[in-house]
Design an enzyme around this catalytic site. Structure first.
Site, short mmCIF file in Angstrom:
data_model
loop_
_atom_site.label_atom_id
_atom_site.label_comp_id
_atom_site.label_asym_id
_atom_site.label_seq_id
_atom_site.Cartn_x
_atom_site.Cartn_y
_atom_site.Cartn_z
N SER A 136 13.32 80.55 57.86
CA SER A 136 13.20 79.29 57.13
C SER A 136 11.83 78.68 57.39
CB SER A 136 14.28 78.30 57.58
OG SER A 136 14.00 76.99 57.17
N TYR A 149 18.66 74.20 64.49
CA TYR A 149 18.40 74.99 63.29
C TYR A 149 16.97 75.53 63.30
CZ TYR A 149 17.97 76.29 58.38
OH TYR A 149 17.75 77.00 57.22
#
Length: 259
Positions: A136, A149
Site C-alpha cells: 500500500s 496497517y
C-alpha cells in the site's frame, strides 16, 4: 499450465486479478470469506473463460487455515501466487482492541511470509514463477490512525524487495504492488464516505482493474516495486521524503481528521 493462487479474491483488487489471469486462460485457486460472492465470481469466471476455478472459503488470519493452504501449495503446481488478502481500519492505536491488530498482523505479515515460503521450493526447482505481494502507499508515509496497517504494509514492501535480491539470479518474478487510493469495499468498511471517495485533484482514485493493469505492465518491465496512479498520486506517496517532518506531521494530522 500451473495454477494462479489469489488470496482475498472476493472483491476489489483480488477479484480484478482473478479476471485478468482468467482472461489469460490460467486455472485459478481463489480464497475469501464471503462464500456466496466468491462462488458467484468463480462460476462467472468458468463461463467467461472456460477455465478451472477452485474455491477455498477461509479466514487466513487463523493459523490452521494458513497451514491448510500451505499443504495445498505443497501438493499443487502453483505458477503464480498473489498475496492480496488484507484488512484495514482508520482508528487511533490507543482506541482499537489488540485482537484486531493481531488479525491484521497475521494476514499481512504471517500469511504473506508463510505462503511465500511454501511456494518457493517448487518455483526454485523449475526456475520459474511469479509472486505478487500487495502492499500500500501507506508503506511509504506515516499517518495517524494507520499505525499497524502502515507498519504491516511496510513489512510487505520491504520483505518483497529483499526477496527479490535473494532471488535475482533466478527467473522467478517478484513484485511489491503499491496501490494508491482505490475504489474497493475496504474504503466503505473503514468509514471513508462516498463523497470523499469521489476524490479530487490531489486525491485521485483508481479502479481495481487499473491497479491490476499497472501490475501487469510493471511485470513486463521487470519493476520490483509498482507504485500505482498518475503523477499526483505518486507525488503524494513520496511527500514525506521531500518536506520537513514537522510540516509533514501537521499536514497529515489535519488530513486524517476528515473522512
Amino acid at each position: 499450465m500451473g495454477y494462479t493462487l489469489i488470496t482475498g479474491a472476493t472483491s476489489g483488487i483480488g477479484k480484478a486479478f482473478a479476471y485478468e489471469y482468467g482472461k489469460k486462460g490460467c486455472p485459478l485457486i481463489i480464497t475469501g470469506q464471503r462464500e456466496k460472492i466468491l462462488n458467484s465470481n468463480a462460476e462467472d469466471l468458468r463461463k467467461k473463460y472456460g477455465i478451472e476455478v477452485r474455491v477455498i472459503i477461509s479466514d487466513l488470519s487463523k493459523d490452521e487455515n494458513i497451514s491448510s493452504l500451505e499443504m495445498l501449495i505443497n501438493n499443487t503446481n502453483i505458477e503464480t501466487l498473489i498475496n492480496n488478502a488484507g484488512i484495514g481500519n482508520v482508528n487511533y492505536f490507543q482506541d482499537e482492541d489488540y485482537s484486531f491488530f493481531q488479525k491484521m498482523i497475521n494476514l499481512h505479515v504471517v500469511c504473506v511470509t508463510r505462503l511465500t515460503k511454501a511456494v518457493l521450493p517448487q518455483m526454485m526447482k523449475r526456475n520459474s514463477g511469479t509472486i505478487i505481494n500487495v502492499s500500500s502507499s501507506s508503506a511509504f508515509s506515516a499517518a495517524p490512525k494507520h499505525t499497524v496497517y502502515a507498519g504491516t504494509k511496510a513489512y510487505i514492501k520491504q520483505f518483497t524487495e529483499c526477496l527479490y535480491l535473494d532471488l535475482m539470479n533466478t527467473n522467478i518474478q517478484i513484485q511489491a504492488l503499491v496501490p494508491n487510493l482505490t475504489h474497493t469495499d475496504l474504503q466503505g468498511k473503514i468509514g471513508i464516505s462516498e463523497e470523499r471517495q469521489k476524490g479530487s485533484f490531489f486525491r485521485q482514485y483508481e479502479t481495481p482493474e487499473q491497479v491490476v493493469k499497472h501490475s501487469m505492465d510493471a511485470l513486463k518491465k521487470g519493476k520490483v516495486v509498482c507504485v500505482c496512479g498518475g503523477f499526483i498520486s505518486k507525488y503524494n506517496t513520496f511527500t514525506s521524503h521531500f518536506i520537513p517532518k514537522k510540516s509533514y506531521y501537521k499536514f497529515v494530522a489535519k488530513e486524517f481528521t476528515v473522512k
